[in-house]
Scaffold this active site. Structure first.
Site, PDB file in Angstrom:
ATOM      1  N   CYS A 382       0.815  -1.289   0.037  1.00 50.68           N
ATOM      2  CA  CYS A 382      -0.021   0.055   0.037  1.00 50.68           C
ATOM      3  C   CYS A 382       0.927   1.299  -0.085  1.00 50.68           C
ATOM      4  CB  CYS A 382      -1.059   0.079   1.131  1.00 50.68           C
ATOM      5  SG  CYS A 382      -2.361   0.876   0.828  1.00 50.68           S
ATOM      6  N   HIS A 508      -3.638  -5.143   0.526  1.00 47.33           N
ATOM      7  CA  HIS A 508      -2.974  -5.542   1.651  1.00 47.33           C
ATOM      8  C   HIS A 508      -3.085  -7.255   1.777  1.00 47.33           C
ATOM      9  CE1 HIS A 508      -2.759  -1.868   3.987  1.00 47.33           C
ATOM     10  NE2 HIS A 508      -3.881  -1.440   3.252  1.00 47.33           N
ATOM     11  N   GLU A 510      -1.483  -9.362   3.226  1.00 44.65           N
ATOM     12  CA  GLU A 510      -1.217  -9.921   4.826  1.00 44.65           C
ATOM     13  C   GLU A 510      -2.733  -9.988   5.514  1.00 44.65           C
ATOM     14  OE1 GLU A 510      -0.883  -6.595   4.050  1.00 44.65           O
ATOM     15  OE2 GLU A 510      -1.386  -5.147   5.532  1.00 44.65           O
TER      16      GLU A 510
HETATM   17  N1  GLN Z   1      -2.054   6.705   2.724  1.00 45.55           N
HETATM   18  C1  GLN Z   1      -2.172   5.788   1.577  1.00 45.55           C
HETATM   19  C2  GLN Z   1      -3.449   5.772   1.004  1.00 45.55           C
HETATM   20  O1  GLN Z   1      -4.562   6.444   1.407  1.00 45.55           O
HETATM   21  C3  GLN Z   1      -2.087   4.248   1.982  1.00 45.55           C
HETATM   22  C4  GLN Z   1      -2.661   3.680   2.933  1.00 45.55           C
HETATM   23  C5  GLN Z   1      -2.088   2.237   3.409  1.00 45.55           C
HETATM   24  O2  GLN Z   1      -1.061   2.142   3.392  1.00 45.55           O
HETATM   25  N2  GLN Z   1      -2.788   1.691   3.825  1.00 45.55           N
HETATM   26  O3  GLN Z   1      -3.749   5.596  -0.141  1.00 45.55           O
END
Ligand code: GLN
Length: 549
Positions: A382, A508, A510
Site C-alpha cells: 500500500c 493488503h 497480509e
Molecule cells: N495513505 C495511503 C492511501 O491512503 C496508503 C494507505 C495504506 O497504506 N493503507 O492511499
C-alpha cells in the site's frame, strides 16, 4: 439453532482472550463443527477505523470492507474462514443503531434506556450470525475486563441470554490470570476469586475458568479455584504461556477445553480432532532449517500490534519455506542517505509498510532506493508500493519533485493521486476504498509466477492510487504495472522485471494469510530473501524470479 460460547476476561487486559477464543473455535472446527467468532468492543468509536494504531493496534479489514479489531485477524488465521462486518460490534455501533431508531420514532414515545433498549440491541447482534443458520457454534469475545464500567451492558446482555436461551445452548468461559510470586514461589488465586465474584455479582456465572499462568497449576490449586469460584474441578483449565500462539490450540486440547464446553452444550456426537495440517505447520515453525532477516520499515515500530497481520504472515511464510524469519523493525523517520547502508546492513529483504501521513516518508523512499540499487528483495504494501513509485519517478524518470498528493498537494508530478471518488468524501469513518476487489494479472510477470493465476482478489484500505497518466513513462523505463483492476483501471501491482525481486501492491495481502493458506506474496518474498541470503557470500546475485515456481 446455533449454540453460544461467551468469553469474558478478568484481572487484567492483554491475557489473550482472542487467542483462547480462536483456539477453542479451531478445536471445535477440527471436531467437525462450523464455528465463527465475533468480538464485542466496549468503546464508543463506531469501528476502529479512525483509531491511531498506537491506540488500538492494526485495523483489520474484512472481505466486505469492514474496519475491525485486530482479533478478527487471529480468528481468520486460525480458522481459515472469513469474517465480516457482523463479527465486530462496538458500543458506538449499538448506540448509533438505537439512537437512529429513536429518531425514526420506532420506540413510540417510550423512554429509551440502557436496559432494555441497549441490551436488546446487543442481544440482537450477538445472535445475528447464529440465526443465519450457517454456524453450529458462535463464540463471542467480550472486549475489556470484568469490572469495567463500559462493559457492563455487554455482561448484562449475556446474563439475559443465559436465561432466555435453553441452558444447554450457552457456555460462559472466563479467562483470568494466576500470578506467580517469585519471592514466595507461589501461585496466587485471589485475583481470580475476586474477578469471578465480580462477574457473579452481575448475575453471570462462569461455567469454565481458563487460567493464564507462567507455572503449571497443580491439583491443589485447581481444587481451590474450583471451590472458591463454584465450578467443577475439570472446568478449571490451565493456560500456560506458550512459545507461539499457534501452540495454544494444542495446549487447550490437552486441557480438554473443547470437551468441557461441548459437555455443557450437551453435544454428544463429535469426531477426533483433525489437526494434521496444523501440527505439520507447527513442526516447521518450531524446527526451521535456516534463518533469514527482513527489515520492516514503518513508523509505528514501537508497537508490535500495529503490524500484526504482516508479522503473522511472515510466520506463515517462514514455516512454508522452513526458515525462521527474523524481523528487524526499522523506524523510517531516522533513515537518511548517509546512514541507509548501515541501517539496512545484514538484511535479506525489505518490506516497506502501509501507513498514512507524511511522517517518515523520505526515509521510506531512501530505503526503497537502496533495495532497488542493491538487488535486495523488496516488497511494498500500500503506502510501501506508493513509495516505490515515487522513488522511481524521482530517481529514474528524473521527476525530482514527484510525490503523492497525500503528502504534497502542490507537487508538479502527482504520481500518486487521490482517487476520483474520494475527492468528494468529507467524512473520515469507513470511507476509504475498503475490502475485496479484483485484480487481473499479466501473464509472464513476477506477480503471475507468485500467484499462478491471472485473476485474484485482495483486500484494500486506501484513498490514493497510482496516477495512470504517468503509466507509459514508467513502463517504458522499466517499472511495469503487472496487476490492474479492470473495472476502474486502478494499478494494483507494480514490479521491476530487471530486479531479482521487486514488487509493490496497492492492496493488503497480509489480511488473507492464514496457517493453512499463507499469502503467496509473503511466501515468495521469503523465498527470495532465502536465496539472497544463500547467495550473499557469492559475488553475483542471480535472478530469483527464474527460481520461483
Ligand atoms: N495513505 C495511503 C492511501 O491512503 C496508503 C494507505 C495504506 O497504506 N493503507 O492511499
Amino acid at each position: 439453532m446455533a449454540k453460544y460460547i461467551f468469553v469474558t476476561g478478568g484481572v487484567t487486559s492483554s491475557l489473550g482472550k482472542g487467542i483462547i477464543a480462536a483456539s477453542l473455535a479451531k478445536l471445535l472446527q477440527a471436531r467437525g463443527f462450523t464455528a465463527t467468532i465475533q468480538k464485542f468492543d466496549p468503546y464508543i468509536n463506531v469501528d476502529p477505523g479512525t483509531l491511531n494504531p498506537y491506540e488500538h493496534g492494526e485495523c483489520y479489514v474484512t472481505e466486505d470492507g469492514a474496519e475491525t479489531d485486530l482479533d478478527l485477524g487471529h480468528y481468520e488465521r486460525f480458522l481459515n474462514t472469513y469474517t465480516s462486518q457482523a463479527n465486530n460490534v462496538t458500543t458506538g455501533r449499538i448506540y448509533q443503531t438505537v439512537i437512529n431508531k429513536e429518531r425514526a420514532g420506532d420506540f413510540l414515545g417510550k423512554t429509551v434506556q440502557v436496559v432494555p433498549h441497549i441490551t436488546d440491541e446487543i442481544k440482537r447482534r450477538m445472535q445475528l450470525l447464529g440465526k443465519e443458520g450457517k454456524f453450529d457454534i458462535i463464540i463471542t469475545e467480550l472486549g475489556g475486563t470484568v469490572g469495567d464500567i463500559e462493559s457492563l451492558p455487554f455482561i448484562e446482555a449475556v446474563r439475559q441470554l443465559q436465561w432466555e436461551l435453553p441452558e444447554e445452548d450457552v457456555v460462559v468461559v472466563h479467562l483470568t490470570l494466576i500470578p506467580y510470586l517469585r519471592a514466595a514461589k507461589e501461585l496466587k488465586t485471589k485475583p481470580t476469586q475476586h474477578s469471578v465474584k465480580m462477574l457473579s455479582e452481575t448475575g453471570v456465572h462462569p461455567d469454565v475458568i481458563v487460567c493464564r499462568t507462567e507455572e503449571p497449576l497443580n491439583n491443589d490449586i485447581k481444587r481451590k479455584i474450583a471451590l472458591f469460584c463454584n465450578v467443577k474441578q475439570d472446568a478449571v483449565i490451565e493456560a500456560m504461556d506458550a512459545s507461539t500462539i499457534y501452540e495454544v490450540p494444542l495446549l487447550m486440547l490437552r486441557e480438554k477445553l473443547d470437551l468441557i464446553c461441548m459437555k455443557k452444550l450437551n453435544i454428544t456426537e463429535f469426531k477426533e480432532p483433525e489437526l494434521e495440517k496444523w501440527k505439520a505447520f507447527l513442526d516447521k515453525l518450531k524446527y526451521p532449517k535456516s534463518k533469514v532477516t527482513v527489515g520492516l520499515i514503518g513508523k509505528y515500530i514501537e508497537l508490535q500490534d500495529a503490524y500484526k497481520s504482516i508479522l503473522e504472515s511472515f510466520i506463515h511464510a517462514g514455516a512454508m519455506n522452513e526458515v525462521k524469519v527474523q524481523v528487524i523493525n526499522i523506524h523510517s523517520e531516522f533513515i537518511t542517505n548517509e546512514n541507509v547502508a548501515e541501517k539496512l546492513d545484514g538484511l535479506d529483504g525489505l518490506l516497506v509498510a502501509p501507513g498514512f501521513g507524511h511522517r517518515g516518508i523520505e526515509g521510506k523512499i531512501i530505503a526503497v532506493q537502496y533495495a532497488r540499487e542493491n538487488a535486495l528483495p523488496f516488497f511494498g504494501i500500500c503506502l510501501g508500493m506508493q513509495m516505490a513509485v515515487i522513488e522511481f519517478a524521482r530517481n529514474i524518470l528524473g521527476l525530482s519533485k514527484a510525490h503523492s498528493t497525500e503528502m504534497d498537494m502542490n507537487t508538479p508530478d502527482p504520481v500518486i493521486n487521490m482517487m476520483e471518488e474520494q475527492k468528494k468524501i468529507k467524512m473520515m469513518g469507513g470511507t476509504m476504498r475498503l475490502g475485496s476487489y479484483a485484480c487481473e494479472i499479466k501473464e509472464g510477470t513476477l506477480a503471475h509466477k507468485i500467484y499462478h493465476d491471472t485473476h485474484i482478489t485482495e483486500r484494500h484500505r486506501h484513498r490514493y492510487e497510482f496516477n495512470n497518466s504517468y503509466l507509459e513513462q514508467f513502463e517504458s523505463n522499466g517499472m511495469i504495472a503487472s496487476g490492474k483492476n479492470n473495472e476502474t483501471g486502478l494499478v494494483e501491482i507494480i514490479e521491476l522485471p530487471n530486479h531479482p525481486f521487486f514488487i509493490g501492491v496497492q492492496y493488503h495481502p497480509e489480511l488473507k494469510s492464514s496457517v493453512e493458506r499463507p499469502a503467496p506474496l509473503f511466501v515468495s518474498f521469503i523465498e527470495a530473501a532465502k536465496m539472497y541470503n544463500e547467495k550473499k557470500s557469492g559475488s553475483k546475485i542471480h535472478s530469483v524470479q527464474d527460481a520461483l515456481i
